[in-house]
Each structure stands twice: as structure tokens, then as C-alpha cells.
Design a protein around this motif. Structure first.
Motif, mmCIF file in Angstrom:
data_model
loop_
_atom_site.group_PDB
_atom_site.id
_atom_site.type_symbol
_atom_site.label_atom_id
_atom_site.label_comp_id
_atom_site.label_asym_id
_atom_site.label_seq_id
_atom_site.Cartn_x
_atom_site.Cartn_y
_atom_site.Cartn_z
ATOM 1 N N LEU B 118 -7.830 -1.321 5.450
ATOM 2 C CA LEU B 118 -7.699 -0.133 4.605
ATOM 3 C C LEU B 118 -6.259 0.167 4.210
ATOM 4 C CD1 LEU B 118 -10.353 2.234 6.181
ATOM 5 C CD2 LEU B 118 -10.440 1.151 3.950
ATOM 6 N N GLY B 122 -5.710 0.092 0.440
ATOM 7 C CA GLY B 122 -5.180 1.399 0.055
ATOM 8 C C GLY B 122 -4.063 1.262 -0.962
ATOM 9 N N PHE B 125 -5.656 0.899 -4.231
ATOM 10 C CA PHE B 125 -6.142 2.200 -4.702
ATOM 11 C C PHE B 125 -4.983 3.087 -5.171
ATOM 12 C CE2 PHE B 125 -10.264 1.146 -3.139
ATOM 13 C CZ PHE B 125 -11.114 1.957 -3.876
ATOM 14 N N LYS B 126 -3.887 3.026 -4.411
ATOM 15 C CA LYS B 126 -2.703 3.791 -4.774
ATOM 16 C C LYS B 126 -2.274 3.434 -6.201
ATOM 17 C CE LYS B 126 1.059 4.954 -1.652
ATOM 18 N NZ LYS B 126 1.779 4.479 -0.465
ATOM 19 N N LEU B 161 -8.898 11.003 -2.047
ATOM 20 C CA LEU B 161 -9.254 10.524 -0.712
ATOM 21 C C LEU B 161 -10.770 10.343 -0.592
ATOM 22 C CD1 LEU B 161 -8.024 9.921 2.127
ATOM 23 C CD2 LEU B 161 -8.675 12.242 2.749
ATOM 24 N N PHE B 164 -11.874 7.161 -2.370
ATOM 25 C CA PHE B 164 -11.519 6.017 -1.512
ATOM 26 C C PHE B 164 -12.493 5.924 -0.330
ATOM 27 C CE2 PHE B 164 -7.977 4.151 1.383
ATOM 28 C CZ PHE B 164 -8.443 2.868 1.140
ATOM 29 N N SER B 168 -14.991 2.836 0.571
ATOM 30 C CA SER B 168 -14.793 2.022 1.770
ATOM 31 C C SER B 168 -15.998 2.061 2.717
ATOM 32 C CB SER B 168 -13.522 2.462 2.503
ATOM 33 O OG SER B 168 -13.723 3.708 3.123
ATOM 34 N N GLU B 232 -7.702 5.974 6.129
ATOM 35 C CA GLU B 232 -7.808 6.158 4.678
ATOM 36 C C GLU B 232 -6.634 6.994 4.165
ATOM 37 O OE1 GLU B 232 -10.344 6.362 6.702
ATOM 38 O OE2 GLU B 232 -12.099 5.370 5.861
ATOM 39 N N GLY B 235 -3.564 4.855 4.257
ATOM 40 C CA GLY B 235 -3.658 3.845 3.216
ATOM 41 C C GLY B 235 -3.287 4.409 1.851
ATOM 42 N N LEU B 236 -3.691 5.641 1.612
ATOM 43 C CA LEU B 236 -3.497 6.235 0.293
ATOM 44 C C LEU B 236 -2.154 6.947 0.170
ATOM 45 C CD1 LEU B 236 -5.425 5.955 -1.987
ATOM 46 C CD2 LEU B 236 -6.455 8.138 -1.391
#
Lengths: 273, 295
Positions: B118, B122, B125-126, B161, B164, B168, B232, B235-236
Motif C-alpha cells: 500500500l 499509494g 494514487f497520490k 482516503l 483508496f 484496496s 492507507e 501511503g496517501l
């Protein structure tokens, strides 16, 4: 009508698959773009020519090769240990008859409810202060050399092996030790592979414990190295994507080769519960 | 011959000892120790000395605005992520159960995110959420939606969040639901087919009732998993729990107290509170599932 259903099903599944896989696609292709391509308008979908040097640049910034080796050592170390301790414990809980067996087993199972955050606070003291293992790879392995959850899973598999086999072996005078290694373990081969894979993946992705227990760069695992790197690389998105790909690539390879075991394992543990 | 005897008990202990020693030291002992620590106002983890035994840490945590915020965020996150992901996963699993070509390939693709790191994904995703270069804003732009500062606007940090989190958690649920559907006795479906039952009716009258124990079980573990959301967030957002702590979860709060603020007793108290919350929901859900679920 039937064909309409078919087409709609395919469209929905394809759309869903695109969403599920897009982050992977975007990360891997992004890792091969130039900075101008990755930030370009209109969007550059495919990296031409592929910028493999993003990987060498990322490696110059942070020693991902060392992180990689550390992660392999920790993951293999915990996985081998977990398999050995689980085989012994699951065998005892599944075949040996001893006083307090069911009580001990249910006490162990009930501890699965406890969030790991409670344990980590004291475990940090135990490993870093009492055992003096701060900033060592051993510190990342030792607390995870046994797992109640995997003992539970393996016991379920062991229980499926007919008890008669055990009784027959006993009558023949086969020792428990021999029986365990000649009959139980080979019969539970698939389960052991599944448990090994689960543990390996979990260890590969572990974050908070290695973050707390390591300081120096030479002891970092991939997750931690990546976290620090993402702070340093800032807006070099193509390097971030390259670093992320380094962490994920081994997992993708494992998935390609062992998909069956992973999927069956998840399905099974989900149903059993 | 196979009655429990002291000799077999001794032998069993030998087999159990490697696992039991590790579990005793790293699970059983810390469980009690952390609860014990949580009652001390000052506790020196190096010298194992404490003073001020009482409920002070609990009072402090429960009155801390950041804890209340973490509790609120975690509640919203859980209430959205669990039902949404369960419904999507169920729907996907039903589609994947179609007797059509290519389903094996789709399964392989859908299950892939299960093994993800993650922290690494992440980053992807970012970048997807990036307000300037992110593809999400560019796609939304096509529909005339203005730039959204997903990761920097306090209004959107928790939604990011949540997105995400849903992504996940899907793979695991799809795997389990698909296995559950495939485990339902085929005769029910054959009977429905003979009677020309509609797809929707087949789903609500056969698939759903037969699957309800599993849906509840997955609901419970997802619920508890969502209450423990942490990686999470890292990760973000990396080093902070979103703008103005808007993506801070309970677990993030616990770790922040522990190694950020260096307050082990307060972190211990917060983690015990988390445990009690989990315990309450486990019992509530277990009771509810006993009443409603058709076995």
C-alpha cells in the motif's frame, strides 16, 4: 436478450478491470516516462522511448538494492520460522491428545481479536530495550516467528487428513515425529505453500514495525526506504513511480506464478472463518 | 491407549514450545503489559518504573480534540468503505460467476490488487489524485468539473482516503464472495432456470440468502479492518495525516502518540480504547448476524 446480457456483463467487467488495474498500469508506465511526458498535456499514455534510466537514477538517490536484500532476508526468515513453528504446533493441536489442549487453543484463538497496536507498544520495549536489538534485521524477524492465525489455518488442514491414518501408523509403531514428516507435511503441501506465500507477502509489506525498529539506511526494508524516498524525491514523479515499481514488481511475479495458491487460500480462509 | 497422559502431554509441550514461547513473549505478555502501562501517568519504558496510577491517560485521550477527530474520521471512513466495497464486490462476484468465456482472465485481473504494497501503490494514487498533473482531475475536467485539491483540501482528503480504501479492499472480498457463490449447490440454480426465474429474483431469492452468513462474516472483518486503517493514510499522505489532520485515523493517532509525541502510556490507553470499540462492534455484529442470517 441473452446476448445483450452477455455484452453488458463483458462491458461492466472490463470497466471494473480497468479501474482495478489502472494504478498499476499508471505506476509502471509512469516509471518509464520522462518528467515532461509524465506531466504533459495532453496525456502521454505510453512511454516512448522507455526511460529505463529512471531506475538507475532512483538507485543513485537511495540504495534500493540494499533495501531489497534486507526485505528478502526478513521475509524469508519470518516465513521459514513461521512454517516450522506452525507445523509443530498445528500437529500437536490436531493429533496429540494432551491435558488442556482445547483450552489452550481457544485462549490462543481469542487473542486474534486484540489489535496489534496494543502489542507493539510493549514489544518495542522488549525488542529494542531488553533484547538490545534496535536497528538490526533480527529485530524485524524475531517477533514474527510464530503466528496463531497460521497455526489455526494449518490445524484445519491437518484435521482433514483422516485420523485413521494416524491410528494405523501408531499401531505399526511409527513415531509421531516420523508420521508428521512422512504423512502430515506431504499431505498438507498445498496448505503450507499457501501459508508461506501469505506470510511472505505480509512480511514484504510490513510497515510500522520496521519503521519503529530501524534507524540506519543500511537496515531499512523496502516499505521504509520507499517512504523516506517519497519525502526526498518530492515532485520527481517518474522516479517515485520507478521506486514504487521496484517494491511491487516481486509481488507481481509471485502472483503470476502462485496465483492459484493465493486465491484458494484467500477463498478458504474467508469461508472457514 | 490414546487417553491423555502426562507423557503425551510432555511430548505435546515439546512440539508446542517453539510457537508458545514466541506467542507468550510477543502476544500474551504485551497484551497485559500494555494495559498495565496505560494506567500510569508517567511511565519510563527503559527503567520500567511508573507513577501516578489511575485513569488519567484515558481521561486525557478522551478529551483530546485530535482523538475525537480521529474517531470521527475513522467512523465516517468505516461507514462508507465497508458497505460500498461489499456491494461492489458482491456485484462483481456475481458477474464473474457467469458462464462465459474469459472469466478466468478477469478473475486473475481482479484479484491482483490483493497482494499490493500500500505504500508503493499509494504513490500511484497520490499521483492520480495530484491536483495539477493527476489523471483524475483531467478526466473530471472533461465533464466540466473544476480542479479539486484532493490531497490538500480538507474537504476532499477523507474522500480521497475512502476511494483508496475501497479500491484496496475489493480484491479480497471479490475472491471470497466468488468462492462462496461457486459453493452454492447448483441444483438451486437449475431449479430456478426450469421455472424461468428472472436473474434479479434468482439473486435475491437464492444467491443472497445462501451467501448471507458469508456477507455478514466479511462485513465483520472488513468493519474491524476499517477501524484499524493506518497504512492507507501513510501511503496517501506520507508524513502527515492529511491537511489539518483531516485524514487521521485512530491507529494513526495511537502511533503518533507513541513515536511522534513519545507518550507510550497515553498511546497504550488509546490502543486499549480502540480494542474496546472493536470488541463492542464484534459483539453487536455477531448478535445481529445470529438473528438475521439464514444458515
Amino acid at each position: 436478450m441473452k446476448n445483450v446480457y452477455k455484452i453488458i456483463t463483458y462491458i461492466l467487467l472490463a470497466a471494473g478491470a480497468v479501474i482495478m488495474l489502472f494504478p498499476f498500469f499508471w505506476m509502471i508506465t509512469g516509471s518509464l516516462k520522462t518528467y515532461n511526458q509524465i506531466t504533459a498535456t495532453p496525456i502521454v499514455w505510453w512511454p516512448v522511448p522507455a526511460q529505463w534510466n529512471n531506475y538507475t537514477t532512483a538507485l543513485e538517490y537511495a540504495p534500493f538494492d540494499i533495501y531489497f536484500i534486507n526485505t528478502v532476508i526478513v521475509s524469508v526468515g519470518t516465513t521459514v520460522s513461521v512454517l516450522i513453528t506452525s507445523i509443530f504446533a498445528a500437529f500437536a493441536f490436531s493429533r496429540l491428545k494432551f491435558r488442556g489442549r482445547d483450552t489452550i487453543f481457544s485462549i490462543l484463538l481469542s487473542t486474534l481479536m486484540i489489535p496489534s497496536q496494543i502489542l507493539i507498544i510493549t514489544n518495542y520495549v522488549t525488542v529494542a530495550v531488553r533484547m538490545q536489538l534496535m536497528d538490526t534485521l533480527l529485530a524485524l524477524i524475531i517477533p514474527f516467528t510464530a503466528s496463531i492465525f497460521y497455526i489455526y489455518l494449518l490445524r484445519e488442514f491437518f484435521n482433514q487428513i483422516p485420523e485413521q491414518l494416524y491410528l494405523a501408523a501408531k499401531v505399526d509403531g511409527t513415531s509421531d515425529w516420523r508420521y508428521l514428516w512422512k504423512i502430515m507435511v506431504p499431505n498438507a503441501k498445498n496448505a503450507l505453500i499457501t501459508i508461506g506465500l501469505f506470510n511472505f507477502i505480509a512480511s514484504w509489506n510490513a510497515y510500522i514495525w520496521p519503521l519503529l525498529l530501524t534507524n540506519s539506511e543500511s537496515k531499512r526494508v523496502l516499505s521504509i526506504g520507499l517512504k523516506y524516498f517519497s519525502g526526498e524525491a518530492g515532485t520527481d514523479y517518474e522516479l517515485l513511480m520507478a521506486a514504487g515499481t521496484i517494491v511491487i514488481a516481486p509481488l507481481l511475479v509471485i502472483y503470476l506464478f502462485f496465483r492459484r495458491y493465493i486465491v484458494e487460500g484467500v477463498a478458504r480462509s474467508g469461508i472457514k472463518g | 491407549m490414546f487417553e491423555p497422559r502426562w507423557k503425551t502431554t510432555l511430548k505435546a509441550l515439546l512440539y508446542l514450545s517453539p510457537a508458545l514461547i514466541v506467542i507468550a513473549v510477543f502476544v500474551i505478555y504485551p497484551m497485559f503489559r500494555s494495559v498495565w502501562i496505560s494506567f500510569f501517568k508517567d511511565y519510563n519504558i527503559f527503567k520500567h518504573t511508573g507513577s501516578g496510577f489511575g485513569l488519567d491517560n484515558y481521561k486525557w485521550v478522551l478529551n483530546d480534540g485530535r482523538f475525537i477527530l480521529a474517531l470521527k474520521n475513522t467512523t465516517i471512513y468505516t461507514i462508507v468503505v465497508v458497505p460500498v466495497s461489499v456491494v461492489i464486490a458482491l456485484f462483481t462476484a456475481v458477474l464473474l460467476n457467469s458462464k462465459m468465456k474469459g472469466m478466468k482472465l478477469f478473475e486473475t485481473l481482479y484479484f491482483l490488487p490483493y497482494i499490493t504494497n500500500l505504500i508503493a501503490i499509494g504513490l500511484a494514487f497520490k499521483f492520480i489524485f495530484n491536483s495539477t498533473y493527476g489523471i483524475l482531475n483531467r478526466i473530471l475536467g472533461l465533464f466540466g468539473i473544476d480542479t479539486i485539491m484532493w490531497l490538500n483540501d480538507p474537504k476532499y482528503s477523507l474522500p480521497a482516503l475512502i476511494i483508496f480504501g475501497i479500491w484496496s479492499g475489493l480484491a479480497f472480498k471479490i475472491v471470497v464472495f466468488l468462492a462462496g457463490i461457486q459453493g452454492i449447490n447448483k441444483q438451486y440454480y437449475q431449479a430456478a432456470k426450469i421455472d424461468n426465474t428472472s436473474r434479479w429474483r434468482t439473486f435475491t431469492k437464492i444467491t443472497m440468502p445462501m451467501l448471507s452468513p458469508m456477507i455478514f462474516y466479511i462485513g465483520i472483518i472488513s468493519f474491524i479492518g476499517a477501524l484499524k486503517t493506518y497504512v492507507e493514510v501513510v501511503g496517501l499522505y506520507g508524513n502527515n495525516p492529511g491537511p489539518a489532520d483531516t485524514a487521521m485515523t485512530i491507529v494513526y493517532y495511537v502511533y503518533d502518540l507513541f513515536y511522534g509525541a513519545n507518550e507510550p502510556p497515553r498511546a497504550a490507553a488509546a490502543s486499549v480504547i480502540l480494542f474496546l470499540i472493536i470488541l463492542v462492534f464484534t459483539f453487536i455484529q455477531l448478535r445481529a448476524s445470529k438473528k438475521r442470517v439464514q444458515y
